[in-house]
Scaffold this active site. Structure first.
Site, PDB file in Angstrom:
ATOM      1  CG  HIS A   1      -1.926  -1.025   1.359  1.00 13.27           C
ATOM      2  ND1 HIS A   1      -2.092  -1.788   2.489  1.00 13.27           N
ATOM      3  CD2 HIS A   1      -2.879  -1.457   0.484  1.00 13.27           C
ATOM      4  CE1 HIS A   1      -3.102  -2.635   2.317  1.00 13.27           C
ATOM      5  NE2 HIS A   1      -3.588  -2.471   1.106  1.00 13.27           N
TER       6      HIS A   1
ATOM      7  CE  LYS B   1     -13.941  -6.555   3.321  1.00  9.16           C
ATOM      8  NZ  LYS B   1     -12.735  -6.084   2.636  1.00  9.16           N
TER       9      LYS B   1
ATOM     10  NE  ARG C   1      -3.104  -7.225  -4.397  1.00 12.13           N
ATOM     11  CZ  ARG C   1      -3.899  -7.330  -3.359  1.00 12.13           C
ATOM     12  NH1 ARG C   1      -3.409  -7.652  -2.191  1.00 12.13           N
ATOM     13  NH2 ARG C   1      -5.191  -7.141  -3.475  1.00 12.13           N
TER      14      ARG C   1
ATOM     15  CB  SER D   1      -4.341  -6.522   4.711  1.00 15.18           C
ATOM     16  OG  SER D   1      -4.025  -5.253   4.216  1.00 15.18           O
TER      17      SER D   1
HETATM   18  P1  ADP Z   1      -9.894  -3.604  -0.396  1.00 13.59           P
HETATM   19  O1  ADP Z   1     -10.508  -4.395   0.716  1.00 13.59           O
HETATM   20  O2  ADP Z   1     -10.687  -2.415  -0.815  1.00 13.59           O
HETATM   21  O3  ADP Z   1      -9.389  -4.416  -1.569  1.00 13.59           O
HETATM   22  P2  ADP Z   1      -7.175  -3.331   0.544  1.00 13.59           P
HETATM   23  O4  ADP Z   1      -6.790  -2.564   1.758  1.00 13.59           O
HETATM   24  O5  ADP Z   1      -6.955  -4.795   0.573  1.00 13.59           O
HETATM   25  O6  ADP Z   1      -8.652  -2.909   0.289  1.00 13.59           O
HETATM   26  O7  ADP Z   1      -6.430  -2.746  -0.726  1.00 13.59           O
HETATM   27  C1  ADP Z   1      -6.592  -1.418  -1.151  1.00 13.59           C
HETATM   28  C2  ADP Z   1      -6.067  -1.277  -2.562  1.00 13.59           C
HETATM   29  O8  ADP Z   1      -4.660  -1.527  -2.572  1.00 13.59           O
HETATM   30  C3  ADP Z   1      -6.642  -2.245  -3.593  1.00 13.59           C
HETATM   31  O9  ADP Z   1      -6.754  -1.580  -4.833  1.00 13.59           O
HETATM   32  C4  ADP Z   1      -5.614  -3.343  -3.668  1.00 13.59           C
HETATM   33  O10 ADP Z   1      -5.642  -4.001  -4.931  1.00 13.59           O
HETATM   34  C5  ADP Z   1      -4.344  -2.535  -3.511  1.00 13.59           C
HETATM   35  N1  ADP Z   1      -3.227  -3.324  -2.994  1.00 13.59           N
HETATM   36  C6  ADP Z   1      -3.204  -4.095  -1.903  1.00 13.59           C
HETATM   37  N2  ADP Z   1      -2.001  -4.688  -1.738  1.00 13.59           N
HETATM   38  C7  ADP Z   1      -1.240  -4.258  -2.775  1.00 13.59           C
HETATM   39  C8  ADP Z   1       0.112  -4.527  -3.204  1.00 13.59           C
HETATM   40  N3  ADP Z   1       0.890  -5.376  -2.541  1.00 13.59           N
HETATM   41  N4  ADP Z   1       0.544  -3.918  -4.347  1.00 13.59           N
HETATM   42  C9  ADP Z   1      -0.276  -3.101  -5.034  1.00 13.59           C
HETATM   43  N5  ADP Z   1      -1.543  -2.806  -4.687  1.00 13.59           N
HETATM   44  C10 ADP Z   1      -2.021  -3.377  -3.587  1.00 13.59           C
END
Ligand code: ADP
Length: 161
Positions: free
Chosen positions: A17, A41, A90, A128
């Site tokens: 992130h 959630k 990703r 995450s």
């Molecule tokens: P959500 O539950 O909305 O998917 P996340 O917190 O998991 O929220 O992710 C927020 C955003 O960051 C999403 O667009 C996700 O694809 C992106 N993201 C998460 N991890 C990575 C990573 N390792 N590299 C690039 N983008 C990421």
């Protein structure tokens, strides 16, 4: 001045992130990191804890603001006069969900544009949920999340993930 929203759950914020936030903040005047409050959630961290961690890890980025929102993303976008939504990709597996969300958001508000940023290769496997899973089984999460997040996870580890 162009304002971007990087929305997500950030439970917790990972180095993947942070990489997206940094790269976006170099291109866009202001980046709002929006923590989605989704009562459906069962998060590991509360919204406030997630905001505090995001604030701590972005404190050196002048044009980054951390906020939270609930309800429809398009309503928050309108309210904050946001120009573009940033999402990270990703793998191909992310595409289907992101495609659906982007098109639905555009249907709800035709002026909303979504930009996708490709992950950096070193974070391409990082999420995450995988961090929480490894942590739950006492695996090493060094280098996957900032130290401040590791400390907060250790403090919270009485919680069942
Ligand atoms: P959500 O539950 O909305 O998917 P996340 O917190 O998991 O929220 O992710 C927020 C955003 O960051 C999403 O667009 C996700 O694809 C992106 N993201 C998460 N991890 C990575 C990573 N390792 N590299 C690039 N983008 C990421």
């Amino acid at each position: 001045m162009k304002i971007a929203l990087y929305p997500g759950t950030f439970d917790p914020v990972t180095n993947g992130h942070i990489d997206i936030i940094k790269r976006a903040s170099r291109l866009i005047d202001k980046v709002i990191v929006g923590v989605l409050h989704n009562p459906a959630k069962k998060p590991f961290f509360t919204v406030q804890e997630r905001i505090d961690l995001l604030k701590a890890v972005t404190s050196n980025m002048e044009n980054v603001e951390v906020d939270s929102f609930s309800g429809l993303l398009v309503d928050y976008v309108k309210q904050r006069k946001i120009d573009v939504i940033i999402r990270g990709l990703r793998a191909v597996s992310d595409f289907e969900y992101e495609f659906q969300m982007a098109l639905m958001n555009r249907k709800l508000n035709p002026e909303v544009e979504t930009f996708f940023m490709m992950t950096s290769t070193e974070y391409s496997y990082l999420s995450s949920s995988i961090v929480k899973e490894v942590f739950q089984h006492n695996g090493c999460i060094d280098g996957l999340v900032p130290d401040v997040v590791i400390k907060a996870m250790e403090k919270n580890n009485y919680k069942i993930i």
